[in-house]
Design an enzyme around this catalytic site. Structure first.
Site, mmCIF file in Angstrom:
data_model
loop_
_atom_site.group_PDB
_atom_site.id
_atom_site.type_symbol
_atom_site.label_atom_id
_atom_site.label_comp_id
_atom_site.label_asym_id
_atom_site.label_seq_id
_atom_site.Cartn_x
_atom_site.Cartn_y
_atom_site.Cartn_z
ATOM 1 N N SER A 47 0.820 -1.211 0.000
ATOM 2 C CA SER A 47 0.000 0.000 0.000
ATOM 3 C C SER A 47 0.856 1.265 0.000
ATOM 4 C CB SER A 47 -0.943 0.007 1.207
ATOM 5 O OG SER A 47 -0.215 0.058 2.420
ATOM 6 N N HIS A 48 2.132 1.167 0.407
ATOM 7 C CA HIS A 48 3.047 2.299 0.375
ATOM 8 C C HIS A 48 4.278 1.973 -0.478
ATOM 9 C CE1 HIS A 48 0.543 3.458 3.795
ATOM 10 N NE2 HIS A 48 0.925 4.681 3.537
ATOM 11 N N GLU A 188 -4.866 0.804 1.384
ATOM 12 C CA GLU A 188 -5.378 -0.565 1.455
ATOM 13 C C GLU A 188 -6.747 -0.661 0.794
ATOM 14 O OE1 GLU A 188 -4.158 -3.356 2.346
ATOM 15 O OE2 GLU A 188 -2.281 -2.771 3.304
#
Length: 337
Positions: A47-48, A188
């Site tokens: 997600s990052h 997410e």
């Protein structure tokens, strides 16, 4: 089975760096962002990870981030430092301020760093680890866009408003947690939308305020805080600490500044660091060892320490590389042309 591409960490970095440079980011800003998202992939935080490159380029195309701004360091007080990012991503500003900030912490025992007028997309653990590497205890927080409704509400007001904390552990990885005050990170939910997967219950509501497990409906509606009113109170705390206290935007103001462009949040970040040596003096080693009994007691009950999964994944990625969904790889590669 979803098609994927396996990349070494070096290949992942250069893919991200090429995409950023091809779209106008300066060499220093492209390097900082590419290193950051590659570290996310390395640690298993998709997600990052490289997915964030899409948002970085989009923010630039929308005129909502500077590609080459020079940060301005301001020595505000003996234990307070500010750095004005002048509309760029926070990463170069933090990189430039870090040496002087660490010096302040070690001189005073405690110090605060405010990063102002920055665009933020990255995980806060990446800001915490350089401080625990120096043997410091650290805390960081930042607002985002108004995507999250307060407990009992139905309209977005707070950001995902993450809080990160780090504790140095001699001879082993630090104790680090990085958590959104929302039930889940925005990234997410976006990854669930891209994959066509339903959300777990309790992550968000639709535009009418009804509970929803459809990612697109929640992205158009509002996210929920974790723990009801407790997460809501912490989210409000982050708004205050990294907004009005440091002279920067709240999440609601950041979303208004965005003007429906879908760009990354604009505002500030507050980092506070403490030096155990200045608190404890000759007793430092003894009390750091004392802290290890807490971690050992947690483990003996079968609990996993925050950050352990990332630190276990790190050497595996360094050895075997990472897997990127083929569709995402193609999207980033297209930005390089």
């Amino acid at each position: 089975m979803t098609a994927s591409v396996r990349l070494t960490l070096d290949q992942a970095y250069h893919l991200a760096q090429r995409a950023l440079r091809s779209n106008g980011f300066s060499a220093e800003h492209a390097d900082a962002v590419a290193q950051n998202v590659t570290a996310g992939e390395r640690d298993g935080c998709a997600s990052h990870g490289l997915y964030r490159i899409l948002g970085c380029v989009h923010s630039l195309q929308m005129g909502k981030v500077s590609a080459d701004a020079e940060p301005e360091l301001i020595d505000s007080a003996p234990a307070i430092m500010r750095v004005n990012a002048h509309g760029a991503f926070s990463l170069v500003a933090y990189r430039r301020a870090l040496p002087a900030f660490v010096d302040k912490v070690k001189h005073n025992g405690i110090a605060a760093l405010a990063i102002n007028h920055c665009v933020h997309f990255s995980a806060l653990w990446a800001d915490i680890e350089p401080l625990t590497d120096q043997g410091l205890v650290a805390l960081a927080c930042t607002p985002s866009h108004a995507w999250v409704t307060p407990a009992g509400g139905s309209q977005p007001l707070f950001g995902t408003n993450p809080i990160a904390f780090g504790w140095p552990r001699p001879g082993q990885p630090p104790f680090v947690f990085d958590m959104a005050t929302s039930a889940a990170a925005r990234g997410e939910i976006e990854l669930h939308r891209r994959a066509g997967k339903p959300l777990p219950p309790g992550w968000g509501i639709d535009k009418e305020g009804r509970p929803s497990t459809d990612a697109a409906s929640v992205l158009a509606g509002a996210m929920l805080t974790f723990g009801g009113h407790k997460g809501s109170a912490l989210a409000a705390m982050v708004e205050l600490l990294a907004g009005p206290l440091i002279g920067d935007m709240t999440s609601k103001e950041s979303l208004a500044f965005d003007n429906q462009t879908g760009s990354s949040p604009y505002g500030g970040e507050l980092i506070i660091a403490m030096d155990p040596q200045r608190f404890l003096g000759e007793q430092q080693a003894s009390y750091l060892a004392h802290a290890e009994t807490l971690f050992n007691d947690m483990r003996q009950q079968g609990a996993r320490l925050p950050g352990e999964r990332r630190f276990r994944q790190r050497p595996l990625s360094e050895q075997h590389g990472i897997e990127l969904p083929q569709a995402l790889y193609d999207e980033i590669e297209a930005l390089c042309r």
